[in-house]
Design an enzyme around this catalytic site. Structure first.
Site, PDB file in Angstrom:
ATOM      1  N   ASP A 222       0.810  -1.219   0.000  1.00  0.00           N
ATOM      2  CA  ASP A 222       0.000   0.000   0.000  1.00  0.00           C
ATOM      3  C   ASP A 222       0.847   1.273   0.000  1.00  0.00           C
ATOM      4  O   ASP A 222       0.303   2.367  -0.029  1.00  0.00           O
ATOM      5  CB  ASP A 222      -0.933   0.004   1.221  1.00  0.00           C
ATOM      6  N   THR A 246      -6.941   5.671  -0.667  1.00  0.00           N
ATOM      7  CA  THR A 246      -7.242   4.394  -1.296  1.00  0.00           C
ATOM      8  C   THR A 246      -8.736   4.101  -1.211  1.00  0.00           C
ATOM      9  O   THR A 246      -9.357   4.267  -0.159  1.00  0.00           O
ATOM     10  CB  THR A 246      -6.459   3.253  -0.616  1.00  0.00           C
ATOM     11  N   GLN A 296      -4.798  -1.472  -7.328  1.00  0.00           N
ATOM     12  CA  GLN A 296      -5.361  -0.506  -6.379  1.00  0.00           C
ATOM     13  C   GLN A 296      -6.048   0.616  -7.142  1.00  0.00           C
ATOM     14  O   GLN A 296      -5.527   1.113  -8.139  1.00  0.00           O
ATOM     15  CB  GLN A 296      -4.285   0.100  -5.476  1.00  0.00           C
TER      16      GLN A 296
END
Length: 304
Positions: A222, A246, A296
């Site tokens: 991440d 995100t 993502q």
């Protein structure tokens, strides 16, 4: 100025991944002794401070992987997970992870977990686990990249900058991240490229089970997915008014990771539209074996 050493920073990551079993609310019996908790289990974890006053999304994903992994039959490993980030986390209170067992088949197990604070869900994840099995195999080859030992660390780039975010990224992130291309911490990439490669591994060695390695991979994945989007748009992390968060994050495991060894994260952004940006990534072992595929989607805006 004093900085925490690599061992202390890495141990801090292991501490937040060490979840506590707590009563599930199904009845008053502690987990895992309650028969009613066979299909519903609950854990709790703490957070580390993060710039901006919120919880790092990778931390919540890593903790969620730990929670679901502790409820599956022995010998089954995570092969995919899908996460939706619903609200920012509050680092001042524990996060509660409620795991629902959706299915246990002959070789697959599926779990759903909700991460909850202040009686509201901050993350929802579905994850699938599988016993090791033989089958068809192929993978995209790893591109050539310089050895990570020849590249500067994040601390090399940011340690001397007197700003709390720069100091946090330089000295308190438990993952050693080394960019193949010039990083965009301070200045944009003017080439217009939408690709980048980064090497990563834990700062200090960890002795842990495979589930913990899988959770740390989730945590580390991440950190950099927004960067191919920023590169393509000619932006840097220091661009005034930039806002990024995100929305969803998915990982498919193709082999078991060892986070003590260098992994090459090859990333590209195929699209940015509607205030959202998408990134795809392939994560390789140094030997060239494909470990995982990561996608993502994030909200990314420039506030006037």
């Amino acid at each position: 100025m004093s900085f925490p050493d690599d061992r202390a920073v890495t141990d801090g990551l292991l501490t937040v991944l060490d979840l506590r079993s707590v009563p599930s609310g199904v009845d008053d019996s502690p987990i895992p002794h309650s028969p009613a908790a066979d299909a519903f289990r609950c854990f709790e974890g703490d957070s580390h401070p993060h710039p901006g006053g919120h919880v790092f999304g990778g931390q919540v994903m890593g903790q969620a992987v730990m929670a679901v992994g502790r409820t599956v039959p022995e010998g089954r490993h995570i092969h995919s997970m899908f996460s939706y980030f619903l609200r920012p986390g509050d680092p001042s209170v524990p996060i509660r992870f409620e795991v629902d067992s959706l299915r246990d088949g002959r070789s697959f197990s599926v779990r759903r977990v909700l991460a909850i604070q202040h009686e509201k869900t901050i993350l929802a994840m579905t994850a699938s686990f599988q016993e090791e099995q033989d089958g068809l195999e192929h993978a995209e080859p790893m591109p050539e990249a310089p050895d990570p030992e020849t590249l500067p660390t994040t601390a090399d780039h940011l340690r001397d900058i007197d700003h709390p975010v720069a100091q946090y990224w330089a000295t308190q992130r438990p993952i050693d991240i080394r960019h193949v291309e010039r990083p965009i911490y301070l200045a944009p990439d003017e080439s217009g490229r939408s690709q980048q490669m980064v090497w990563m591994k834990v700062l200090a060695p960890v002795e842990a089970d495979q589930l913990t390695h899988d959770a740390i991979l989730s945590f580390a994945s991440d950190y950099t997915p927004f960067e191919p989007i920023l590169r393509r748009q000619g932006l840097a992390w220091t661009t005034p008014g930039i806002r990024a968060a995100t929305i969803n994050h998915a990982i498919w495991w193709h082999s078991r990771p060892d986070v003590n060894e260098w992994m090459l994260f090859v990333q590209r952004s195929p699209s940015a539209a509607g205030g959202r940006g998408l990134t795809e990534g392939l994560l390789y072992r140094r030997s060239g074996e494909l470990i995982a595929t990561v996608t993502q989607e994030g909200m990314i805006r420039i506030k006037e």
